[in-house]
Design a protein around this motif. Sequence first.
Motif: not given
Length: 308
Positions: A2, A105, A112, A308
């Motif tokens: 991420a 996420t 992300r 995440a």
Amino acid sequence: MAQDAGGGNHLRLAGAVAGVGSGVTKVAVGHGFDTIKTRLQCAPPGTYKGAIDCLVKTVRNESVFALYKGASPPAVGWAAIDSVLLGSLHNYRLFLARQGMTEPTRKGDGRRLTLLGHGIAGLFAGWTSALLSNPIEILKVKLQLQMERSVEQRQFKGPIDCAKQVIRVHGLRGLWQGLGGSLLFRSGFFFMFLSIEGLMRSFARLDGTRFEISPSFASFLSGGLASFTFWGFSIPADNVKNRIMGAPLQSSPMSVRSVIRHVYHTEGVTGFYRGFTPVVLRAFPVNASAYYVYESLMVLLNAEKTRA
């Protein structure tokens, strides 16, 4: 992995520092396997019956230390190569995230980099590192292919002598022979880092279940398992690259196309998969250990956001 897509991100050296640890780990764990792989790829057909035969003949004729012939260039160079590979990977990820190649996420609390973005970052990082890896691999391959037990009988007395001879015969650009093969081989990092991220996200979904695993063990497993994807796509290019690099010093430089034609016409498709056994045996422990070291150092350097 991420990444925060905010504009406050900036280019960091953390990935380069962590890459040094990854490169040293690869040499320590995997160089013996690499020597067997290289000899299987570059020896004339029929020289060895397989990986075990190559191992036995190498140790019997040259001693167990022969497995670490050519280790000096990667011992120093792989730290630099992985520093460039993983440092540029980290920065390409940040760049692509800033360009909007992001998605929400899993928890919906941020954004992300997409899986495709991780693959593209890996591709660019692979190409970037090829410029440095090529001369180091030329020396490694030529030293690995020397069969003589005594140093005095060998054409190349060591990496420095090897570099001097290559430059004397082909000029400085001789150290970049096979660059096309290196670029083709390192394109496989598209699949490597796309797979790593996909696996890490899959492991993250186990959080809170009876199968939950720690982030460090997830990194270890992801690096090892993704290496099979990498080599599945890259071993034909590795064969081509190493045959160019391992050619006799006085021979004319070969092109990627000419080597592909020669291998196909003389050995068929199977010729592109020479060295597959040591690759499979080496892939998981080397890459699992290296990626674990990289991720651990990134966390230590506070360069990574919580996944995440």
